[in-house]
Design an enzyme around this catalytic site. Structure first.
Site: not given
Length: 261
Positions: A197, A231
């Site tokens: 991210k 994830r």
């Protein structure tokens, strides 16, 4: 949870819009140690072009069907927030609903009718919070979980995701990551998606393909906080992170383990 992006515009650059490429990649992730595969066909990166349900089904359903045929024992999570798309993907072999836009009544109805586990993620179109971001996200997830249970979803099948990077600034993301134990304390299974991210990129100065070590830090902290599912893109590497973290925090040991000097 390994990520299979059946889309041409994934933020991480690993999109595989061709069905056979997506299926082959999912098989590679399973071989690398993924316990679940999360299959999606619509990008959620900032600035993405939304697609309609017809196009999403066209991309998604063949990939799900191909993975089910090649990996009959795999657990397939379907990353969509459209009821009709999930219904079609479920018919093709999907097992879990993973909605990045929470759970509206229509989506909840589809999930309940099929008796599937659901991942409810917090999201917001504008990263503005009237109160503490952690408190607001906690309240949203607690309310959504209560609605799901009230509609007939077993509590153990309601999986909560605070939504790192979705409608949140880097400071918001860090605040949530520092309070993961509070999300675990809600009493439902939990999922965390920090892999590659942008907040990790801002902290490390690394491009998207070079964020495995930064991701690993968040994974280890997530395991320590009690998060159940992570994830990730880099399955083999994060599998090692989870194994060592689990050994320290939860007493896990590999098969055949015996203590030697």
């Amino acid at each position: 949870m390994g990520i299979v992006n059946a889309t041409p515009d994934s933020f991480s650059g690993d999109g595989r819009p061709q069905t056979e490429d997506a299926v082959r990649y999912g098989m590679e992730l399973a071989a690398a140690g993924a316990d679940l595969l999360d299959v999606g066909a619509e990008s959620t990166r900032p600035g993405h072009e939304p697609i309609d349900a017809t196009e999403e089904r066209r991309r998604l359903v063949p990939a799900v069907r191909g993975l089910r045929e090649r990996l009959p024992g795999a657990v397939l999570s379907i990353d969509t927030f459209k009821p009709g798309v999930f219904a079609a993907a479920y018919d093709a072999g999907g097992d879990i609903l993973n909605s990045v836009w929470g759970l509206d009544d229509a989506l909840l109805e589809v999930a309940v009718a099929r008796a599937v586990p659901i991942v409810i993620m917090h999201n917001k179109r504008v990263a503005v919070y009237e109160r503490n971001v952690v408190d607001e996200v906690l309240a949203y997830l607690a309310d959504a979980a209560a609605r799901a249970v009230g509609a007939g979803v077993p509590a153990e099948a309601v999986i909560l995701d605070p939504g790192i990077g979705f409608g949140k600034s880097p400071e918001h993301n860090l605040a949530i990551l520092g309070a993961l134990d509070r999300f675990v304390a809600l009493g439902f299974p939990t999922l965390l998606g920090t892999s590659r991210k942008s907040t990790i990129g801002k902290l490390t100065g690394r491009d998207v393909g070079e964020r495995a070590f930064g991701t690993a830090a968040t994974i280890a902290l997530a395991v320590a906080a009690g998060i159940d599912i992570v994830r990730v893109h880099d399955v083999a590497e994060m599998r090692d992170v989870v194994a060592v973290s689990d050994a320290i925090v939860r007493g896990w040991r590999p098969d055949g383990w015996r203590e030697t000097l």
